[in-house]
Design a protein around this motif. Structure first.
Motif, PDB file in Angstrom:
ATOM      1  N   ILE A 215     -42.470   9.872  85.010  1.00 35.72           N
ATOM      2  CA  ILE A 215     -42.615   9.477  83.708  1.00 35.72           C
ATOM      3  C   ILE A 215     -43.088   8.010  83.715  1.00 35.72           C
ATOM      4  O   ILE A 215     -43.045   7.454  82.581  1.00 35.72           O
ATOM      5  CB  ILE A 215     -41.461   9.747  82.583  1.00 35.72           C
ATOM      6  CG1 ILE A 215     -40.222   8.988  83.016  1.00 35.72           C
ATOM      7  CG2 ILE A 215     -41.297  11.243  82.301  1.00 35.72           C
ATOM      8  CD1 ILE A 215     -39.061   9.051  81.958  1.00 35.72           C
ATOM      9  N   LYS A 216     -43.380   7.499  84.884  1.00 36.50           N
ATOM     10  CA  LYS A 216     -43.658   6.007  84.955  1.00 36.50           C
ATOM     11  C   LYS A 216     -44.926   5.901  85.886  1.00 36.50           C
ATOM     12  O   LYS A 216     -45.215   6.801  86.305  1.00 36.50           O
ATOM     13  CB  LYS A 216     -42.514   5.379  85.624  1.00 36.50           C
ATOM     14  CG  LYS A 216     -41.521   4.976  84.534  1.00 36.50           C
ATOM     15  CD  LYS A 216     -41.764   3.934  83.512  1.00 36.50           C
ATOM     16  CE  LYS A 216     -40.488   3.869  82.289  1.00 36.50           C
ATOM     17  NZ  LYS A 216     -40.996   3.338  81.122  1.00 36.50           N
ATOM     18  N   PRO A 217     -45.670   4.819  85.526  1.00 41.18           N
ATOM     19  CA  PRO A 217     -46.858   4.656  86.291  1.00 41.18           C
ATOM     20  C   PRO A 217     -46.827   4.513  88.010  1.00 41.18           C
ATOM     21  O   PRO A 217     -45.846   4.341  88.334  1.00 41.18           O
ATOM     22  CB  PRO A 217     -47.597   3.226  85.732  1.00 41.18           C
ATOM     23  CG  PRO A 217     -46.893   3.089  84.405  1.00 41.18           C
ATOM     24  CD  PRO A 217     -45.381   3.808  84.680  1.00 41.18           C
TER      25      PRO A 217
ATOM     26  N   MET B 248     -37.989  -0.969  84.490  1.00 45.38           N
ATOM     27  CA  MET B 248     -37.082  -1.578  83.508  1.00 45.38           C
ATOM     28  C   MET B 248     -37.478  -1.511  82.240  1.00 45.38           C
ATOM     29  O   MET B 248     -38.665  -2.265  81.845  1.00 45.38           O
ATOM     30  CB  MET B 248     -36.509  -2.962  83.852  1.00 45.38           C
ATOM     31  CG  MET B 248     -37.693  -4.028  83.965  1.00 45.38           C
ATOM     32  SD  MET B 248     -37.002  -5.710  84.312  1.00 45.38           S
ATOM     33  CE  MET B 248     -37.960  -6.767  82.819  1.00 45.38           C
ATOM     34  N   ASP B 249     -36.769  -1.170  81.294  1.00 46.13           N
ATOM     35  CA  ASP B 249     -37.394  -0.983  79.873  1.00 46.13           C
ATOM     36  C   ASP B 249     -36.377  -1.965  79.179  1.00 46.13           C
ATOM     37  O   ASP B 249     -35.116  -1.666  79.135  1.00 46.13           O
ATOM     38  CB  ASP B 249     -37.428   0.266  79.077  1.00 46.13           C
ATOM     39  CG  ASP B 249     -38.826   0.821  79.417  1.00 46.13           C
ATOM     40  OD1 ASP B 249     -39.504   0.222  80.193  1.00 46.13           O
ATOM     41  OD2 ASP B 249     -39.133   1.794  78.897  1.00 46.13           O
ATOM     42  N   ILE B 250     -36.772  -2.839  78.265  1.00 44.29           N
ATOM     43  CA  ILE B 250     -35.758  -3.577  77.426  1.00 44.29           C
ATOM     44  C   ILE B 250     -35.838  -3.348  75.945  1.00 44.29           C
ATOM     45  O   ILE B 250     -37.051  -3.343  75.354  1.00 44.29           O
ATOM     46  CB  ILE B 250     -36.010  -5.247  77.639  1.00 44.29           C
ATOM     47  CG1 ILE B 250     -35.722  -5.526  79.163  1.00 44.29           C
ATOM     48  CG2 ILE B 250     -35.014  -5.977  76.679  1.00 44.29           C
ATOM     49  CD1 ILE B 250     -35.570  -7.029  79.524  1.00 44.29           C
TER      50      ILE B 250
ATOM     51  N   GLY C  56     -36.446  -1.143  69.440  1.00 44.62           N
ATOM     52  CA  GLY C  56     -36.672  -0.327  70.479  1.00 44.62           C
ATOM     53  C   GLY C  56     -37.423  -1.000  71.518  1.00 44.62           C
ATOM     54  O   GLY C  56     -37.135  -2.115  71.871  1.00 44.62           O
ATOM     55  N   GLU C  57     -38.108  -0.445  72.262  1.00 44.24           N
ATOM     56  CA  GLU C  57     -38.922  -0.989  73.573  1.00 44.24           C
ATOM     57  C   GLU C  57     -39.727  -2.184  73.144  1.00 44.24           C
ATOM     58  O   GLU C  57     -40.554  -2.305  72.316  1.00 44.24           O
ATOM     59  CB  GLU C  57     -39.751  -0.017  74.050  1.00 44.24           C
ATOM     60  CG  GLU C  57     -40.556  -0.612  75.508  1.00 44.24           C
ATOM     61  CD  GLU C  57     -41.563   0.065  75.967  1.00 44.24           C
ATOM     62  OE1 GLU C  57     -41.799   1.404  76.142  1.00 44.24           O
ATOM     63  OE2 GLU C  57     -42.324  -0.503  76.808  1.00 44.24           O
ATOM     64  N   ILE C  58     -39.290  -3.248  73.868  1.00 41.07           N
ATOM     65  CA  ILE C  58     -40.003  -4.372  73.374  1.00 41.07           C
ATOM     66  C   ILE C  58     -40.450  -5.060  74.818  1.00 41.07           C
ATOM     67  O   ILE C  58     -41.545  -5.691  75.052  1.00 41.07           O
ATOM     68  CB  ILE C  58     -38.994  -5.697  72.945  1.00 41.07           C
ATOM     69  CG1 ILE C  58     -39.836  -6.907  72.845  1.00 41.07           C
ATOM     70  CG2 ILE C  58     -37.952  -5.889  74.152  1.00 41.07           C
ATOM     71  CD1 ILE C  58     -40.269  -6.869  71.363  1.00 41.07           C
ATOM     72  N   ILE C  59     -40.112  -4.672  76.195  1.00 39.12           N
ATOM     73  CA  ILE C  59     -40.621  -4.996  77.550  1.00 39.12           C
ATOM     74  C   ILE C  59     -40.588  -3.727  78.023  1.00 39.12           C
ATOM     75  O   ILE C  59     -39.663  -2.776  78.156  1.00 39.12           O
ATOM     76  CB  ILE C  59     -39.523  -6.205  77.895  1.00 39.12           C
ATOM     77  CG1 ILE C  59     -39.973  -7.527  77.520  1.00 39.12           C
ATOM     78  CG2 ILE C  59     -39.700  -6.056  79.524  1.00 39.12           C
ATOM     79  CD1 ILE C  59     -39.079  -8.486  78.088  1.00 39.12           C
ATOM     80  N   GLY C  60     -41.688  -3.605  79.003  1.00 38.73           N
ATOM     81  CA  GLY C  60     -41.843  -2.731  79.937  1.00 38.73           C
ATOM     82  C   GLY C  60     -42.167  -3.481  81.285  1.00 38.73           C
ATOM     83  O   GLY C  60     -43.079  -4.177  81.310  1.00 38.73           O
ATOM     84  N   GLY C  61     -41.432  -3.168  82.282  1.00 41.28           N
ATOM     85  CA  GLY C  61     -41.689  -3.746  83.596  1.00 41.28           C
ATOM     86  C   GLY C  61     -41.197  -3.144  84.854  1.00 41.28           C
ATOM     87  O   GLY C  61     -40.479  -2.048  84.767  1.00 41.28           O
TER      88      GLY C  61
HETATM   89 MG    MG Z   1     -43.461   1.011  78.385  1.00 37.81          MG
END
Ligand code: MG
Ligand code: 4AD
Length: 462
Positions: free
Chosen positions: A359-361, A376-378, A384-389
């Motif tokens: 489910i991730k790139p 990591m999702d923050i 809810g989700e503010i950061i994807g890394g």
């Molecule tokens: Mg994302």
């Protein structure tokens, strides 16, 4: 005489001095004594300045008494301590020049409160309201704070391209860029012949500057992008835009742990700078938009982020018996309702790591278990989700396998793969959705109200 901004005048305390100010009338109040008070705003602060216009002014009867909300004026006068309550200063006008009229029968922004929905239909005038003025100033202050944060830490600001031929997130939600005549698209074997297009191949608006940021991180160490990104997802939610701004730091010799630490420090530093530098605007929003706003922002600044793995998050969510619309299960995506639950559960911001690779790139580093990736999702309370890394896959063979597994063409990623062939290093980065962070600090429920000109499905006015 040089124009002074109202923000300056209110702070200056230079009583008795001659001043010139320019702005828009918010209200006019006439006194029985034959004089008027004008409330003027020039956008430099949420505060209006009061102008006392005496009946002896040359154009008092012909013009000043006809001023209404929205008219633009130039006022010359003397700065004075105001005797009235709630006002520190006023300007005793010696000259009021009307620059532009605003017909009160037609001007859409009368002094009553308008709904956000209505204001979206007059996006060319909404920055003249208190709320949108405050949001614009906060957005500006945050942009400055973001650059300062990275510049202070030696990050290089990278201008990643807007038009690209690659797809970072590997999803199908991109806007095509073409100069082909859409009435007469060239075909070859039943498919579009992109050799005749501007770039000789398919092109699109970027969904993320990450891949290019990786190129520069692997030469300059630490870089960041801060620019517009585009997603053609057909989602009409209060958290999605088709055009939004993203901040993407990318760091060489940096693992997921250090990436998480930077993200937490970043969010807290930007939030603290807003509370420090935008006090009037924040006080206004706290009063009229959300009574808990400043307390909520303070909470995020003062509590450490909860860290848990995706697997742990699924365990917690599985114990919730009802209330979720979407199913919970290992391998399924964590939906925004689940994200909000997790923040509520821990009563703080949450960082979820190590998601299933499916489910991730493709670019995320595969863990030793072979099933999860160093993602990591923050998640922020209420947002809810503010950061994807993630930590990035730095091993050539593993990356190649992942690209193939995700049905992407390795030929499209030859240069990205090269980075793993020549001097590869552990590296990590993240992307923060700027508008979502502005939503969090301003308390505005809809993302369309924190960007000047929102782009969403079926909406391209202004
Ligand atoms: Mg994302
Ligand atoms: O999680 P995303 O898709 O991550 C990336 O694009 C990575 N390449 C970033 C990186 O590692 N350098 O997007 C990052 C953030 C999301 O967490 C969200 O805050 C925001 O961008 N975002 C959106 N904001 C508004 N409207 C949309 N349609 C958004 N899609 C993502």
């Amino acid at each position: 005489m040089k124009r002074k901004k109202i923000a300056e005048l209110i702070e200056s305390g230079d009583f008795g001095s001659e001043v010139t100010l320019m702005g828009w009338v918010r209200t006019r109040r006439d006194s029985k004594g034959g004089f008027s008070f004008l409330e003027i705003n020039d956008g430099s602060t949420i505060k209006n300045i009061q102008v006392l216009a005496e009946g002896t002014l040359a154009n008092y009867a012909q013009e000043i008494l006809k001023l209404t909300t929205g008219c633009s004026v130039i006022v010359k006068g003397i700065l004075a301590e105001s005797p009235g309550k709630g006002q520190k200063v006023e300007v005793q006008a010696t000259e009021v020049t009307v620059v532009g009229w605003a017909d009160p029968e037609k001007y859409p922004l009368q002094k009553k409160r308008h709904s956000f929905e209505h204001l979206r239909t007059i996006a060319h005038l909404r920055p003249r309201t208190n709320t949108f003025g405050a949001v614009a100033r906060i957005r500006n202050a945050m942009s400055y704070a973001i650059h300062t944060f990275f510049q202070d830490r030696g990050f290089i600001y990278l201008h990643s391209p807007i038009i690209t031929g690659s797809n970072c997130e590997g999803a199908g939600d991109m806007f095509n860029v073409t100069t082909l005549d859409l009435q007469r698209v060239p075909n070859k074997d039943g498919r579009v012949d992109f050799r005749e297009d501007f770039f000789g191949k398919p092109a699109n608006l970027t969904v993320s500057g990450q891949l290019e940021a990786e190129v520069y991180a692997l030469a300059l160490g630490n870089v960041y992008t801060f620019g517009p990104t585009f997603r053609a997802e057909n989602s009409n939610t209060s958290r999605h835009l088709a055009e939004f701004w993203m901040i993407e730091p990318e760091m060489a010799f940096c693992d997921l742990k250090e990436n998480l630490d930077l993200a937490e420090e970043f969010i807290k530093t930007i939030l603290a700078s807003v509370l420090r530098n935008c006090t009037d605007d924040m006080a206004f929003l706290n009063r009229f938009v959300d009574k808990d706003l400043i307390a909520t922002v303070d909470d995020v600044i003062n509590s450490s982020f909860e860290h848990l793995t995706y697997t742990e998050a699924i365990e917690i969510l599985s114990k919730v018996r009802e209330g979720f619309e979407f199913p919970v299960g290992w391998g399924k995506d964590i939906q925004s309702e689940h994200e909000r639950y997790l923040c509520g559960h821990f009563k703080r911001s949450v960082a979820v790591t190590d998601y299933p690779k499916e489910i991730k790139p493709f670019y995320m580093k595969v863990n030793k278990d072979g099933r999860t990736v160093r993602a990591m999702d923050i998640l922020l309370p209420g947002i809810g989700e503010i950061i994807g890394g993630s930590q990035r896959e730095d091993d050539y063979e593993t990356l190649l396998t992942r690209i193939k597994e995700m049905n992407l063409d390795p030929a499209d990623y030859w240069w990205y793969l090269d980075l793993r062939k020549y001097g590869t290093v552990v590296h990590s980065g993240f992307g923060l959705g700027f508008e979502r962070l502005i939503q969090f600090v301003t308390g505005l429920a809809n993302i369309r109200d924190v960007i000047p000109f929102p782009r969403t499905p079926m909406n391209l006015e202004f």
